[in-house]
Design a protein around this motif. Structure first.
Motif, mmCIF file in Angstrom:
data_model
loop_
_atom_site.group_PDB
_atom_site.id
_atom_site.type_symbol
_atom_site.label_atom_id
_atom_site.label_comp_id
_atom_site.label_asym_id
_atom_site.label_seq_id
_atom_site.Cartn_x
_atom_site.Cartn_y
_atom_site.Cartn_z
ATOM 1 N N VAL A 278 0.853 -1.198 0.000
ATOM 2 C CA VAL A 278 0.000 0.000 0.000
ATOM 3 C C VAL A 278 0.884 1.242 0.000
ATOM 4 N N HIS A 279 1.919 1.244 0.842
ATOM 5 C CA HIS A 279 2.834 2.383 0.921
ATOM 6 C C HIS A 279 3.512 2.614 -0.432
ATOM 7 N N ASN A 280 4.064 1.560 -1.022
ATOM 8 C CA ASN A 280 4.779 1.683 -2.298
ATOM 9 C C ASN A 280 3.857 2.192 -3.408
ATOM 10 N N ALA A 281 2.662 1.624 -3.485
ATOM 11 C CA ALA A 281 1.704 2.041 -4.520
ATOM 12 C C ALA A 281 1.277 3.490 -4.302
ATOM 13 N N PHE A 282 1.036 3.863 -3.054
ATOM 14 C CA PHE A 282 0.628 5.231 -2.737
ATOM 15 C C PHE A 282 1.701 6.235 -3.158
ATOM 16 N N GLU A 283 2.963 5.915 -2.881
ATOM 17 C CA GLU A 283 4.059 6.820 -3.236
ATOM 18 C C GLU A 283 4.099 7.060 -4.749
ATOM 19 N N VAL A 284 3.859 6.020 -5.537
ATOM 20 C CA VAL A 284 3.854 6.137 -6.999
ATOM 21 C C VAL A 284 2.643 6.952 -7.452
ATOM 22 N N ILE A 285 1.484 6.647 -6.900
ATOM 23 C CA ILE A 285 0.242 7.324 -7.300
ATOM 24 C C ILE A 285 0.272 8.811 -6.963
ATOM 25 N N LYS A 286 0.793 9.152 -5.804
ATOM 26 C CA LYS A 286 0.773 10.577 -5.424
ATOM 27 C C LYS A 286 1.702 11.409 -6.312
ATOM 28 N N GLU A 287 2.642 10.749 -6.982
ATOM 29 C CA GLU A 287 3.534 11.443 -7.934
ATOM 30 C C GLU A 287 2.978 11.402 -9.354
ATOM 31 N N GLY A 288 1.741 10.915 -9.520
ATOM 32 C CA GLY A 288 1.115 10.898 -10.835
ATOM 33 C C GLY A 288 1.391 9.630 -11.629
ATOM 34 N N GLY A 289 1.887 8.592 -10.947
ATOM 35 C CA GLY A 289 2.196 7.338 -11.628
ATOM 36 C C GLY A 289 0.991 6.431 -11.755
ATOM 37 N N ILE A 290 1.188 5.345 -12.529
ATOM 38 C CA ILE A 290 0.139 4.340 -12.705
ATOM 39 C C ILE A 290 0.655 3.002 -12.191
ATOM 40 N N ILE A 291 -0.267 2.202 -11.662
ATOM 41 C CA ILE A 291 0.101 0.924 -11.048
ATOM 42 C C ILE A 291 -0.658 -0.228 -11.694
ATOM 43 N N LEU A 292 -0.089 -1.413 -11.544
ATOM 44 C CA LEU A 292 -0.732 -2.664 -11.926
ATOM 45 C C LEU A 292 -1.039 -3.361 -10.612
ATOM 46 N N TYR A 293 -2.306 -3.702 -10.361
ATOM 47 C CA TYR A 293 -2.676 -4.169 -9.029
ATOM 48 C C TYR A 293 -3.837 -5.161 -9.053
ATOM 49 N N PRO A 294 -3.915 -6.004 -8.010
ATOM 50 C CA PRO A 294 -5.034 -6.938 -7.906
ATOM 51 C C PRO A 294 -6.264 -6.216 -7.373
ATOM 52 N N THR A 295 -7.421 -6.506 -7.976
ATOM 53 C CA THR A 295 -8.672 -5.929 -7.485
ATOM 54 C C THR A 295 -9.535 -7.065 -6.947
ATOM 55 N N ASP A 296 -10.794 -6.771 -6.682
ATOM 56 C CA ASP A 296 -11.742 -7.792 -6.240
ATOM 57 C C ASP A 296 -12.206 -8.640 -7.424
ATOM 58 N N THR A 297 -11.771 -8.291 -8.636
ATOM 59 C CA THR A 297 -12.137 -9.060 -9.826
ATOM 60 C C THR A 297 -10.856 -9.474 -10.550
ATOM 61 N N VAL A 298 -10.506 -8.779 -11.623
ATOM 62 C CA VAL A 298 -9.305 -9.092 -12.403
ATOM 63 C C VAL A 298 -8.185 -8.119 -12.034
ATOM 64 N N TRP A 299 -6.979 -8.381 -12.537
ATOM 65 C CA TRP A 299 -5.883 -7.426 -12.347
ATOM 66 C C TRP A 299 -6.226 -6.137 -13.076
#
Length: 190
Positions: free
Chosen positions: A9-30
């Motif tokens: 969560v910390h790593n993804a948040f740091e990327v997102i707050k800088e305007g980045g995009i992530i690849l992540y698991p959801t409640d359905t598909v990636w």
């Protein structure tokens, strides 16, 4: 190779707050995601997916407060569907607001899904904003059924890959239901 959820969560948040995009698991598909209020980050996702901006994406929210921040008027039937749904359900509602303009459809509607999946929930708790979610594939190609099915082009095109649930196979997209302010209900995908 799974890491602690709080670290991810910390790593993804740091990327997102800088305007980045992530690849992540959801409640359905990636999914490919970003801050739903950042138009530049949303544009990066459209570019990576080779998708026209006229094809809208959905946003994930983690609670009632966040839904009301994105939609002023929510039909009562929406809450009934959320309460009764046995599988993840995306609702398309009218008059979205407080998100990037390029995530909203031309008709001002937006797909939204309330998620309880721990990673997504905690990430949005930290972001205090909705999270864009779109399947992890180039537009027009099949939706990957598991992490191993995601193309290298997508994996290499994001700013961060979440290291959780990479061995899990879900592969089931959400149900999509469009609701209008006058309470018309249309099932788009079962």
């Amino acid at each position: 190779m799974n890491q602690d959820i709080n670290t991810e969560v910390h790593n993804a948040f740091e990327v997102i707050k800088e305007g980045g995009i992530i690849l992540y698991p959801t409640d359905t598909v990636w999914g490919i995601g970003c801050d739903a209020t950042n138009p530049e980050a949303v544009a990066k996702i459209y570019k990576l997916k080779q998708r026209a901006e006229t094809q809208s994406m959905i946003v994930l929210v983690n609670g009632e407060k966040m839904i009301y921040n994105v939609f002023k008027d929510i039909p009562e039937v929406a809450w009934q569907i959320i309460d009764l749904s046995e599988k993840p359900t995306t609702l398309i509602l009218d008059d979205a607001r407080n998100v990037a303009p390029n995530v909203i459809s031309a008709d001002k509607s937006l797909g939204v899904r309330l998620v309880k999946e721990p990673f997504c929930y905690k990430l949005m708790e930290r972001m205090k904003k909705p999270l864009v979610s779109t399947s992890a594939n180039i537009s027009g190609q099949p939706t990957p059924q598991s992490f191993k099915d995601i193309s290298p082009e997508i994996i290499n095109g994001v700013d961060y890959v979440v290291k959780l649930n990479q061995d899990k196979i879900n592969g089931k997209s959400s149900t999509i239901i469009k609701l209008t302010k006058d309470s018309q209900v249309k099932v788009i995908r079962k």
